[in-house]
Design an enzyme around this catalytic site. Structure first.
Site, PDB file in Angstrom:
ATOM      1  N   GLU A 137       0.790  -1.233   0.000  1.00 49.05           N
ATOM      2  CA  GLU A 137       0.000   0.000   0.000  1.00 49.05           C
ATOM      3  C   GLU A 137       0.820   1.279   0.000  1.00 49.05           C
ATOM      4  O   GLU A 137       0.363   2.310  -0.526  1.00 49.05           O
ATOM      5  CB  GLU A 137      -0.963  -0.005   1.194  1.00 49.05           C
ATOM      6  CG  GLU A 137      -2.126  -0.981   1.052  1.00 49.05           C
ATOM      7  CD  GLU A 137      -1.769  -2.415   1.394  1.00 49.05           C
ATOM      8  OE1 GLU A 137      -2.616  -3.299   1.222  1.00 49.05           O
ATOM      9  OE2 GLU A 137      -0.618  -2.660   1.841  1.00 49.05           O
ATOM     10  N   ASP A 145      -4.202  -1.689   5.450  1.00 45.13           N
ATOM     11  CA  ASP A 145      -5.432  -1.750   6.239  1.00 45.13           C
ATOM     12  C   ASP A 145      -5.922  -3.196   6.370  1.00 45.13           C
ATOM     13  O   ASP A 145      -5.107  -4.106   6.449  1.00 45.13           O
ATOM     14  CB  ASP A 145      -6.499  -0.818   5.645  1.00 45.13           C
ATOM     15  CG  ASP A 145      -6.973  -1.252   4.266  1.00 45.13           C
ATOM     16  OD1 ASP A 145      -6.217  -1.933   3.541  1.00 45.13           O
ATOM     17  OD2 ASP A 145      -8.106  -0.894   3.892  1.00 45.13           O
TER      18      ASP A 145
END
Length: 349
Positions: A137, A145
């Site tokens: 990410e 997440d």
């Protein structure tokens, strides 16, 4: 295969969930998360379902993440659709984490982002030689997440921090050695494994153990000492300085990789993982990630990261701020701040 993006059914006492969006590498959307949630809720109190099995159609990969284009388009506006997706997805992650019946996830192929979120909470996590695991990410201006703030800091020493910041990709020998996955089973034996799970629905742990083989030596093992020493700091600036001072080829390669990532994402991610390590419940972690998710998707770096990596695919994002010094503690505090009353994430009842 059916055209449904998720196939759910009960076979021989096993609740089966098959991801069925192969052209998109089974990237998750809200409807897929809702379908999985509905099935898991139905099976939770069903005495005829003894365990759950999650797998995927085709051979390209388990799940490459979430529907990033939708999230970016929503983040370019008021992020309402993105937040609605995160709410449902994170509730699914939490439902799986707290599920009273054993869940087996067969992670045969690529597993990134959202795919990690629906496999890490499983009790039994099967990797094959085709498995490629990553939380990439920071390369698109986001953060790890779907529970990354809980799972990554609980990996041995600082390996989770290293994985989160660099987006390093691991194969099965490493993932099993680190405990990311619980067993290694060759891809050619996966169908036989599934048949055995259906034959013994109440004993998936024993079945997995009977099929498990040695994954081989873990390539990253030789770097664990360096990872523990160089990624133990509480600021990204200190990690950069330690890598540079170390001066080894490996350390400098990690530094070069980090310098390609979003400075904002690096700082958000490190704080996320340090906070996540101290959370007392998975729900507390998911509430924090929900606050972050709705805000980070509206930032320049996420929009630019998706443009560079997913849309235009030129892989030359223009991060802003372009340097770590440009991200203030006050800005981080804003991203992590509690939401107004009534807007916080909560688990399913």
């Amino acid at each position: 295969m059916s055209e449904s993006e998720v196939l759910t059914r009960v076979e021989s006492g096993v609740g089966r969930i098959t991801l069925n969006r192969p052209k998109a590498l089974h990237a998750l959307n809200r409807a897929m998360c809702e379908a999985m949630t509905e099935a898991l809720l139905a099976w939770r109190e069903d005495d005829g379902v003894h365990s759950v099995l999650i797998d995927h159609a085709g051979e390209r990969g388990f799940c490459a993440g979430g529907d990033i284009r939708m999230i970016a388009e929503s983040g370019a506006g008021d992020a309402s659709e993105a937040k609605a997706f995160f709410k449902v997805e994170y509730r699914l992650n939490h439902l799986m984490f707290e599920y009273p019946k054993p869940i087996t996830a067969i992670v045969d192929g690529i597993v990134m982002g959202g795919g990690v979120g629906i496999s890490e909470p499983a009790d039994i996590r099967i990797a094959t030689e085709r498995t490629t695991y990553a939380m990439p990410e920071t390369g698109i201006g986001l953060f790890p997440d779907v529970g990354g703030g809980w799972f990554l800091p609980r990996l041995p020493s600082q390996t989770g921090v290293w994985l989160a910041l660099t987006g390093a990709r691991l194969k099965a020998a490493d993932t099993v050695a680190l405990g990311i996955h619980t067993h290694f089973v060759p891809a050619e034996r996966v169908e036989a494994l599934k048949a055995a799970l259906l034959a013994h629905p109440a004993n998936p742990h024993a079945v997995a153990a009977s099929f498990a083989e040695v994954a081989g030596p873990a390539p990253t093992a030789e770097h664990h000492e360096a990872i523990d020493r160089l990624f133990a700091f509480d600021t990204v600036e200190d990690i950069f300085a330690a890598l540079e001072a170390d001066g080894s080829d490996w350390a400098l390669a990690q530094l070069a990789t980090l310098k390609t990532k979003s400075p904002q994402s690096l700082k958000v991610t490190l704080r996320q993982l340090r906070l996540g390590a101290s959370h007392e419940s998975f729900a507390d972690n998911m509430a924090l990630e929900y606050r972050l998710g709705g805000r980070v998707v509206r930032t320049h770096d996420f929009q630019e990261g998706v443009r560079a990596v997913v849309v235009d695919k030129d892989n030359t994002p223009n991060w802003s701020p372009a340097d770590l010094s440009g991200i203030s503690e006050a800005e981080l505090d804003r991203l992590f701040a509690p939401l107004p009353a009534g807007q916080e994430w909560t688990p399913l009842d």
